[in-house]
Design a protein around this motif. Sequence first.
Motif, mmCIF file in Angstrom:
data_model
loop_
_atom_site.group_PDB
_atom_site.id
_atom_site.type_symbol
_atom_site.label_atom_id
_atom_site.label_comp_id
_atom_site.label_asym_id
_atom_site.label_seq_id
_atom_site.Cartn_x
_atom_site.Cartn_y
_atom_site.Cartn_z
ATOM 1 N N SER A 1 0.835 -1.211 0.000
ATOM 2 C CA SER A 1 0.000 0.000 0.000
ATOM 3 C C SER A 1 0.868 1.259 0.000
ATOM 4 N N GLY A 2 2.026 1.199 0.687
ATOM 5 C CA GLY A 2 2.937 2.338 0.663
ATOM 6 C C GLY A 2 3.521 2.569 -0.720
ATOM 7 N N VAL A 3 3.940 1.496 -1.382
ATOM 8 C CA VAL A 3 4.464 1.608 -2.747
ATOM 9 C C VAL A 3 3.385 2.127 -3.692
ATOM 10 N N PHE A 4 2.160 1.661 -3.516
ATOM 11 C CA PHE A 4 1.042 2.095 -4.360
ATOM 12 C C PHE A 4 0.842 3.604 -4.265
ATOM 13 N N MET A 5 0.886 4.122 -3.037
ATOM 14 C CA MET A 5 0.686 5.557 -2.869
ATOM 15 C C MET A 5 1.863 6.366 -3.398
ATOM 16 N N ARG A 6 3.052 5.813 -3.265
ATOM 17 C CA ARG A 6 4.245 6.559 -3.691
ATOM 18 C C ARG A 6 4.361 6.642 -5.205
ATOM 19 N N PHE A 7 4.011 5.572 -5.916
ATOM 20 C CA PHE A 7 4.295 5.526 -7.338
ATOM 21 C C PHE A 7 3.054 5.525 -8.236
ATOM 22 N N SER B 1 -0.692 6.185 -6.953
ATOM 23 C CA SER B 1 -1.821 7.034 -6.564
ATOM 24 C C SER B 1 -1.385 7.932 -5.409
ATOM 25 N N HIS B 2 -0.880 9.098 -5.739
ATOM 26 C CA HIS B 2 -0.276 9.978 -4.736
ATOM 27 C C HIS B 2 -1.333 10.550 -3.791
ATOM 28 N N THR B 3 -0.886 10.790 -2.570
ATOM 29 C CA THR B 3 -1.739 11.455 -1.589
ATOM 30 C C THR B 3 -1.095 12.766 -1.174
ATOM 31 N N ASP B 4 -1.788 13.547 -0.392
ATOM 32 C CA ASP B 4 -1.298 14.842 0.063
ATOM 33 C C ASP B 4 -0.353 14.624 1.246
ATOM 34 N N ILE B 5 0.961 14.532 0.978
ATOM 35 C CA ILE B 5 1.917 14.229 2.050
ATOM 36 C C ILE B 5 2.054 15.394 3.025
ATOM 37 N N VAL B 6 1.807 16.615 2.543
ATOM 38 C CA VAL B 6 1.835 17.761 3.458
ATOM 39 C C VAL B 6 0.697 17.640 4.470
ATOM 40 N N GLN C 1 -5.437 17.836 13.056
ATOM 41 C CA GLN C 1 -5.551 18.432 11.733
ATOM 42 C C GLN C 1 -6.244 17.433 10.804
ATOM 43 N N PRO C 2 -6.908 17.924 9.753
ATOM 44 C CA PRO C 2 -7.656 17.016 8.863
ATOM 45 C C PRO C 2 -6.749 15.975 8.207
ATOM 46 N N LEU C 3 -7.208 14.747 8.175
ATOM 47 C CA LEU C 3 -6.500 13.680 7.473
ATOM 48 C C LEU C 3 -6.924 13.703 6.006
ATOM 49 N N PRO C 4 -5.962 13.738 5.065
ATOM 50 C CA PRO C 4 -6.340 13.754 3.643
ATOM 51 C C PRO C 4 -7.235 12.569 3.281
ATOM 52 N N GLN C 5 -8.190 12.819 2.431
ATOM 53 C CA GLN C 5 -9.121 11.777 2.005
ATOM 54 C C GLN C 5 -8.497 10.996 0.851
ATOM 55 N N HIS C 6 -8.133 9.758 1.142
ATOM 56 C CA HIS C 6 -7.473 8.923 0.135
ATOM 57 C C HIS C 6 -7.646 7.464 0.555
ATOM 58 N N GLY D 1 -6.269 4.668 -0.390
ATOM 59 C CA GLY D 1 -5.010 3.959 -0.160
ATOM 60 C C GLY D 1 -4.367 4.362 1.154
ATOM 61 N N LEU D 2 -4.463 5.655 1.492
ATOM 62 C CA LEU D 2 -3.920 6.143 2.768
ATOM 63 C C LEU D 2 -4.679 5.529 3.932
ATOM 64 N N TYR D 3 -6.000 5.436 3.835
ATOM 65 C CA TYR D 3 -6.797 4.839 4.903
ATOM 66 C C TYR D 3 -6.371 3.387 5.142
ATOM 67 N N ILE D 4 -6.173 2.645 4.055
ATOM 68 C CA ILE D 4 -5.765 1.243 4.180
ATOM 69 C C ILE D 4 -4.381 1.150 4.813
ATOM 70 N N HIS D 5 -3.456 1.970 4.318
ATOM 71 C CA HIS D 5 -2.079 1.945 4.809
ATOM 72 C C HIS D 5 -2.019 2.253 6.304
ATOM 73 N N LEU D 6 -2.702 3.301 6.726
ATOM 74 C CA LEU D 6 -2.663 3.697 8.130
ATOM 75 C C LEU D 6 -3.377 2.689 9.018
ATOM 76 N N PHE D 7 -4.463 2.101 8.520
ATOM 77 C CA PHE D 7 -5.160 1.081 9.313
ATOM 78 C C PHE D 7 -4.252 -0.123 9.553
ATOM 79 N N LEU D 8 -3.536 -0.554 8.527
ATOM 80 C CA LEU D 8 -2.633 -1.698 8.673
ATOM 81 C C LEU D 8 -1.478 -1.371 9.616
ATOM 82 N N VAL D 9 -0.957 -0.141 9.542
ATOM 83 C CA VAL D 9 0.116 0.265 10.453
ATOM 84 C C VAL D 9 -0.371 0.249 11.893
ATOM 85 N N ALA D 10 -1.566 0.786 12.134
ATOM 86 C CA ALA D 10 -2.128 0.783 13.488
ATOM 87 C C ALA D 10 -2.360 -0.644 13.982
#
Length: 244
Positions: free
Chosen positions: A154-160, A162-167, A182-187, A189-198
Amino acid sequence: MTAATIVYALLFYFAAAILLVGLGYKIYDYARTPAPLKIPTTPAPTTRSGVVFRMAREVVLFESLFKGNLWIWLFGWIFHMALLLVLARHLRYFTEPVWGWVALVQPFGTYAAFGMVAGLAGLWGRRLLVPRIKYISTPSDHLMLVLLLGIGVSGVFMRFLSHTDIVGVKAFFLGLMAFDWQPLPQHPGLYIHLFLVAALMIIFPFSKLLHAPGLFFSPSRNQADDPREQRHIAAWAAQLESKS
């Protein structure tokens, strides 16, 4: 503030608490467990400085694994070194300003993600294809590898792809640390990545992944081979002797 921001903020507070408390307790439990026997795996060093050097080789080079199985060592070493670079790269999301050495490892950490995924794929393939390893593998062994692979992919997917708002992602985590959400960007792939990390943070203190800190408390590795020069007495045995 979106519902996703609230859910993930609470999720990461919970995951961080479980990780810190659980890991702290496990390390405390390891430290207080007596080692009644002098059982270093031979050939072993006879001095404490030798033990330190041996532990350093074990941590950095995976020496015992190298001697045991070259294929497992290769995939394991690639995964762990790539993971180290990936974690170092992610420190930019938690520091402001970004430390100089963290900025330097950014390109290496980006492509290390591929090494992380390749190493995990090799380790999982070993559990699926090698009969004697497949026989002793439990569902939790596969679950840990799938979870780590999911994080890497999921990290590779977002990096190469489907980009997300890294700022925005950095603002979210800096806000969590300062208790200023602060607001979490709506994405997706990001939701999946962060859920798996947690999920990994929550599972880590109760899983086999604890071999990381457990290595430092292994009597077969952290003892000097000096039973002839110095009598080894566990702390509880010394207390019994003093009372007798």
